[in-house]
Design an enzyme around this catalytic site. Sequence first.
Site, short mmCIF file in Angstrom:
data_model
loop_
_atom_site.label_atom_id
_atom_site.label_comp_id
_atom_site.label_asym_id
_atom_site.label_seq_id
_atom_site.Cartn_x
_atom_site.Cartn_y
_atom_site.Cartn_z
N PRO A 227 0.82 -1.04 -0.20
CA PRO A 227 0.01 0.15 -0.04
C PRO A 227 0.87 1.29 0.03
CG PRO A 227 0.05 -0.80 2.25
CD PRO A 227 0.87 -1.75 1.29
N GLY A 228 2.37 1.15 -0.09
CA GLY A 228 3.08 2.40 -0.21
C GLY A 228 3.86 2.73 0.87
N ASP A 265 2.41 -5.10 -14.15
CA ASP A 265 3.08 -6.29 -13.66
C ASP A 265 4.72 -5.64 -13.13
OD1 ASP A 265 4.88 -8.37 -13.10
OD2 ASP A 265 3.72 -9.56 -14.78
N ASP A 281 10.18 -4.41 -2.77
CA ASP A 281 10.15 -5.36 -1.95
C ASP A 281 9.25 -6.39 -2.25
OD1 ASP A 281 10.52 -6.13 0.98
OD2 ASP A 281 8.83 -4.91 1.60
N LYS A 310 13.92 -12.04 -0.41
CA LYS A 310 13.39 -12.93 0.49
C LYS A 310 14.06 -14.22 0.44
CE LYS A 310 10.28 -9.73 0.41
NZ LYS A 310 10.17 -8.77 1.58
#
Length: 357
Positions: A227-228, A265, A281, A310
């Site tokens: 969401p930012g 995308d 991220d 990750k």
Amino acid sequence: MKRQTAAPERNIHAIVATGLLAYCRPGFEGECAQELARDASGFVRAERGSGFVELVRNGGAVGAEDPTWRELIFARQLLHVLGRAQAMSRSDRLASLLPIVEESGQRWCDAWVESPDSDAGRELAPLCRALNSALVTALKKKRAIDPASSLRLHVCLTAPDAAIVGCADVATSAPWPGGIPRLRFPRGAPSRSTLKLEEAFLVLLDNDERARWLKPGMTAVDLGAAPGGWTWQLAHRSIRTTAIDNGPMDVALMESGVVEHRRVDGFRYRPPRAVDWLVCDMVEQPRRIAELIARWLAEGLCRRAIFNLKLPMKKRYDEVQLCLSIVRDALGGAADLRAKQLFHDREEITVFAATRR
């Protein structure tokens, strides 16, 4: 009047150390140990969940070949070990600590009493605060505190009656106790992930780089933005940011006037012109992310990047090395790569990458 002679220079290379001590995230002692084990001058000692790793040597002067905190990925802080205190009296711990400190013959700009970032270590926090005050007072009485010194004394409590005494060169060590910058969640940020990017700017860039590379009016792309949280850090610095994500962005962030949201995308998007920053991220296989960032840098689509990898459940150290080599090879050896497992990271590491020009 008798002329005073200059005090001898005091630096880390005058220290006789018995090894290295690295603080790390609990559960990643194995990866931190693999990094320290590249030094063949001793053996590595680590206990899972302890939050620290030791490289034990037979002693000797600190050498220029020793790694520094910035060069290690999984170490939050790196110290040179002066000695160990065992079975300390709970009524007079200084009686065990001060002889080790005095044997070094050094003066210190400051002294920090810390504990590892583990469940057991956090229970020692009140004791650390009380002992820190007593230690600094004792050192001042002995005239062993000198603000001009380049060395900082560290005492790592591993139990109420046990400690590892070490030191660090202020110029090449983490400037926060425990190697952890204590950040407050900023009002208005849409998610706690914003702290990852704020910490990355603090840890992976120096003061001069932050001043030159995070200027208002610069441009950025945030892949996997919603969401930012990361976009907020850029917009807060008045960096014009294109947020790439099929998910919704924070309404207040979009009203800032410096953010454009594109529902596309992240692996397919390409900017119409080169941007100053690429940040990412996205939750994806680390190799795919490394390949994506490498393409952006190699094709000149961004000048510098910060991204998260990750990590898998197994062979995490090997995966990190592979991903870094993907970026390095794509840039033909001209890569400036810096990587850290930050305090606000979890099963991941954060990487800064740029092309040396």
